[in-house]
Design an enzyme around this catalytic site. Structure first.
Site, PDB file in Angstrom:
ATOM      1  N   ASP A 193      19.258   7.294  16.942  1.00 18.99           N
ATOM      2  CA  ASP A 193      18.384   8.150  16.290  1.00 18.99           C
ATOM      3  C   ASP A 193      19.511   9.453  15.900  1.00 18.99           C
ATOM      4  O   ASP A 193      19.341  10.026  14.784  1.00 18.99           O
ATOM      5  CB  ASP A 193      17.239   8.808  16.807  1.00 18.99           C
ATOM      6  CG  ASP A 193      16.374   7.338  16.747  1.00 18.99           C
ATOM      7  OD1 ASP A 193      16.326   6.571  15.951  1.00 18.99           O
ATOM      8  OD2 ASP A 193      15.284   7.380  17.581  1.00 18.99           O
ATOM      9  N   LYS A 227      -4.484 -12.053   3.609  1.00 19.94           N
ATOM     10  CA  LYS A 227      -4.868 -11.097   2.555  1.00 19.94           C
ATOM     11  C   LYS A 227      -5.338  -9.876   3.147  1.00 19.94           C
ATOM     12  O   LYS A 227      -6.135  -9.570   4.058  1.00 19.94           O
ATOM     13  CB  LYS A 227      -6.285 -11.547   2.192  1.00 19.94           C
ATOM     14  CG  LYS A 227      -6.826 -10.991   0.888  1.00 19.94           C
ATOM     15  CD  LYS A 227      -8.189 -11.354   0.345  1.00 19.94           C
ATOM     16  CE  LYS A 227      -8.647 -10.487  -0.985  1.00 19.94           C
ATOM     17  NZ  LYS A 227      -8.834  -8.920  -0.606  1.00 19.94           N
ATOM     18  N   ARG A 286      -3.427   0.000  -8.714  1.00 22.25           N
ATOM     19  CA  ARG A 286      -3.814  -1.259  -9.620  1.00 22.25           C
ATOM     20  C   ARG A 286      -4.506  -0.718 -10.918  1.00 22.25           C
ATOM     21  O   ARG A 286      -4.341  -1.037 -11.985  1.00 22.25           O
ATOM     22  CB  ARG A 286      -4.743  -2.369  -8.988  1.00 22.25           C
ATOM     23  CG  ARG A 286      -5.274  -3.525  -9.859  1.00 22.25           C
ATOM     24  CD  ARG A 286      -6.367  -3.796  -9.201  1.00 22.25           C
ATOM     25  NE  ARG A 286      -6.207  -4.466  -7.862  1.00 22.25           N
ATOM     26  CZ  ARG A 286      -5.801  -5.644  -7.722  1.00 22.25           C
ATOM     27  NH1 ARG A 286      -5.715  -6.603  -8.656  1.00 22.25           N
ATOM     28  NH2 ARG A 286      -5.766  -6.203  -6.488  1.00 22.25           N
ATOM     29  N   LYS A 336     -12.190 -15.288   1.920  1.00 20.67           N
ATOM     30  CA  LYS A 336     -12.782 -14.207   2.331  1.00 20.67           C
ATOM     31  C   LYS A 336     -13.409 -14.333   4.000  1.00 20.67           C
ATOM     32  O   LYS A 336     -14.035 -15.249   4.056  1.00 20.67           O
ATOM     33  CB  LYS A 336     -13.889 -13.444   1.586  1.00 20.67           C
ATOM     34  CG  LYS A 336     -13.191 -12.918   0.174  1.00 20.67           C
ATOM     35  CD  LYS A 336     -12.308 -11.387   0.517  1.00 20.67           C
ATOM     36  CE  LYS A 336     -13.310 -10.378   0.636  1.00 20.67           C
ATOM     37  NZ  LYS A 336     -12.747  -9.133   1.007  1.00 20.67           N
ATOM     38  N   CYS A 371     -31.566  12.958  36.195  1.00 19.21           N
ATOM     39  CA  CYS A 371     -31.844  13.832  37.415  1.00 19.21           C
ATOM     40  C   CYS A 371     -32.261  15.247  36.863  1.00 19.21           C
ATOM     41  O   CYS A 371     -32.796  16.087  37.639  1.00 19.21           O
ATOM     42  CB  CYS A 371     -30.760  13.977  38.442  1.00 19.21           C
ATOM     43  SG  CYS A 371     -29.436  14.986  37.824  1.00 19.21           S
ATOM     44  N   CYS A 386     -27.929  12.095  41.572  1.00 24.42           N
ATOM     45  CA  CYS A 386     -28.073  11.578  40.350  1.00 24.42           C
ATOM     46  C   CYS A 386     -27.881  10.031  40.319  1.00 24.42           C
ATOM     47  O   CYS A 386     -26.754   9.448  40.438  1.00 24.42           O
ATOM     48  CB  CYS A 386     -27.021  11.986  39.425  1.00 24.42           C
ATOM     49  SG  CYS A 386     -27.153  11.588  37.605  1.00 24.42           S
TER      50      CYS A 386
END
EC number: 6.5.1.2
Length: 664
Positions: free
Chosen positions: A32, A122, A144, A314, A410, A429
């Protein structure tokens, strides 16, 4: 000046090649730092010369905000695909193709070849059309739209680092693909987003429909290309040849491309794609089946909307809308009070969904979720569904969700810490205490055999168990007073509690229920610090040196052992005879010591947990994903996409028999 221009051209070519290696091949040839130095050099030269090549990597993200979208007329039409919801419909489509081919071959000397299909995934993203000129330069990208006219999104597409700005091609082409947002990019974006994205598809579509190019870049989109829609060069004879061309041009392409000669093979591939659906880092919503031979495609032709030579299979939806009826607030063992959505029942993925996750009040507000509104629900794998967003049109008669100010169990006052609400009544609790005891007694913790949630509830309600240490004070006579506790069951539980006193230190650390600390982190802590005393007295700086422990987890551990009440409870456990021990395991030399291993598929002799324990006992690191840093992929029956990734990256693949032979 000429020398500088030549230098710029060279740098641009190099940087684009490096980007291709890094983002598409996942096999960088430089660091990098080296890339950044070359990039900075290019920026300086562009400023000095006032010249910028159209395919320069500096052109990927601009500072300007566009005024509006302009229209673009595609050179070749982008067709929609007809859809099949089941195999019967797919076979009907196949039979129609056979009939047309048989009729043609009976009347023509130039016979068509036997039907061969190509099956691909797909992708659930946004279709894009990229135009490259006769010099191979990306000159236009568009949506599109109607299939004939789309919107210009060239600046937005240039932010996708996998899309090349120049290809090695000398004629005009249009290439169709799908812009997607990966799950990884989605999660990273939502961590810092003021308004979280609802799903991956909306994330991708919203990015490309955004006039702020920097915001598009922040979405970190990806793309896959799969079709040449317009071509002024040599014609392709098959779809396989077309796909090879796309790949050779350096355009990103999914590796999964399968040839099939009959419907049985097609069905098998569809089942495989569906089986790996949840493992993928991006969304798919089906499979695409196309005729391979281009001449056969021409004979099959088109309807008004669809090519007759292609169809989409699908899959069942993973998202659906339903009405939010109410919100239920629940208390976890840490005292955190979290909301759960109660929904109008709806079928999703073959399951009736009545409840969904709402993470916290901050999440509720950001998603604008309200009572009575219609919400978008997503279900992944078998986990509880999550509310991803709200249908804006349904908000008119909805009501705000109110945060509780008292514990729903509680009635204690709640305190807010960050985005969460907590009940601090840890002693009385019920949900907190019961869940804490169950966690402490679980198999991966103190492994108290025969312990259950119902037992924990009775201990809390009938025997007044208010802390974990109280477990070690229970007498058999007390257990005999509980429902369904006879002499044998009572004695077995007393024995199991007594046996748990001798436990390994990692299990004890995990049993304590430190926030954000699972069994792996508990093991890593013990491997690093060796003793309970050392772990209790460690600093945040020392904790972040433990593998996979960041600052948040480190602070959780540090704060936990700073709590005087917790330290007092630990001391009481030790005084009652609990003796956590650590024995530094001597690992014999073996082929897997120090190696990173990924497991995929079902193994005959190991469960997933058992093989993980076995590998760790051999000194290996078990990873959940395959990368160039993976040393081995252990493959069982019906392996998923991790196997394909291993083959793609050239990672060593071994089966269970080879694994067993290596450790003999």
């Amino acid at each position: 000046m000429d020398n500088k221009l030549e230098k710029m051209k060279k740098l641009v070519e190099e940087l684009n090649q490096y980007a291709y290696e890094y983002y598409v091949l996942d096999n960088p040839s430089i660091s990098d730092k080296e890339y950044d130095l070359k990039y900075d050099e290019l920026v300086i030269l562009e400023k000095e010369t006032q010249v910028t090549l159209p395919y320069s990597p500096t052109q990927r993200v601009g500072d300007k905000i566009l005024g509006e979208f302009s229209k673009y007329t595609h050179k070749g039409r982008l067709w929609s695909l007809d859809k099949a919801q089941n195999m019967e419909q797919l076979i009907e489509w196949h039979n129609r193709n056979l009939k047309v081919i048989e009729q043609y071959n009976s009347m023509s000397e130039d016979k068509l070849p036997e039907l061969r299909y190509i099956v691909t995934k797909k992708f659930d993203g946004l279709t894009v059309n990229c135009t490259y000129d006769e010099n191979g330069i990306l000159i236009k990208s568009a949506t599109r739209g109607t299939g004939i006219i789309g919107e210009d999104i060239t600046a937005q597409i240039k932010t996708i680092k996998t899309v090349p700005l120049k290809i090695k091609n000398n004629h005009v082409i249009e290439v169709h693909g799908e812009a997607i947002m990966t799950k990884t990019a989605f999660e990273e974006y939502n961590k810092a987003a003021q308004v979280p994205l609802k799903n991956l598809r909306n994330g991708a579509a919203g990015a490309l429909r955004n006039l702020d190019i920097k915001e598009t870049a922040r979405r970190n989109l990806s793309a896959f290309f799969y079709d040449v829609g317009y071509n002024e060069g040599p014609e392709f004879k098959s779809y396989r040849e077309m796909m090879n061309f796309i790949r050779n041009m350096g355009l990103p392409q999914d590796k999964y491309i399968k040839e099939c000669t009959n419907m049985e093979e097609v069905e098998k591939e569809i089942e495989y794609i569906e089986s790996i659906r949840e493992e993928l880092d991006y969304d798919i919503d089906g499979a695409v089946i196309v005729v391979d031979d281009i001449k056969t495609r021409e004979i099959l032709g088109y309807t008004i909307k669809f090519p007759k030579w292609a169809i989409a299979y699908k899959f069942e939806a993973k998202e659906i809308t339903t009405k939010l009826l109410d919100v239920e607030w629940n208390v976890g063992r840490s005292g955190r009070v979290t909301p759960t959505a109660l929904l109008e029942p709806v079928e999703l993925g073959g399951v009736t969904v009545k409840r969904a996750t709402l993470n916290n009040m901050d999440d509720i507000k950001r998603k604008n979720v309200k009572l009575g509104a219609k919400v978008l629900v997503r279900r992944s794998n078998d986990v509880i569904p999550e509310i991803m967003g709200v249908v804006e049109e349904s908000l008119e008669e909805s009501k705000e969700i109110q945060a509780p100010d008292r514990c729903p169990y509680c009635n204690s006052h709640l305190v807010q810490n960050g985005v969460h609400y907590y009940c601090e009544n840890t002693l009385s609790c019920k949900p907190q205490m019961v869940k804490s005891i169950v966690h402490f007694a679980s198999r991966e913790a103190m492994n108290i055999a025969g312990f259950s949630g119902k037992t924990a509830e009775q201990l809390f309600e009938r025997l007044d168990i208010k802390s974990i240490s109280d477990l070690y004070k229970i007498r058999k006579e007390e257990l005999l007073t509980l429902d369904k506790f006879g002499d044998k069951k009572s004695q077995n539980l007393i024995d199991a509690i007594e046996n748990s006193k001798n436990c390994d230190l990692a299990s004890f650390i995990y049993a304590l229920g430190i926030p954000n600390v699972g069994k792996k982190t508990a093991n890593d802590l013990v491997m690093k610090f060796k003793t309970l005393e050392s772990i209790k007295n460690t600093t945040i700086e020392q904790l972040v040196e433990v593998p996979d422990v960041g600052e948040i987890v480190a602070k959780s551990i540090y704060d936990f052992f700073e709590d005087e009440k917790i330290i007092s409870n630990i001391e009481e456990l030790l005084n009652l005879g609990v003796k956590p021990y650590y024995e530094e395991e001597r690992i014999d030399e073996n082929p897997f010591m120090g190696k990173t291993i990924v497991v995929t598929g079902s193994l005959n002799n190991y469960s997933r947990g058992e093989i993980k324990d076995k590998l760790q006992s051999l000194g290996a690191k078990v990873s959940s994903s395959v990368s160039k840093n993976t040393d081995y992929v252990l493959v069982g029956e019906k392996p998923g996409s991790k196997y394909e990734k291993a083959i793609e990256l050239g990672v060593k693949v071994i089966n269970e028999e080879e694994f067993s032979n290596k450790i003999k």
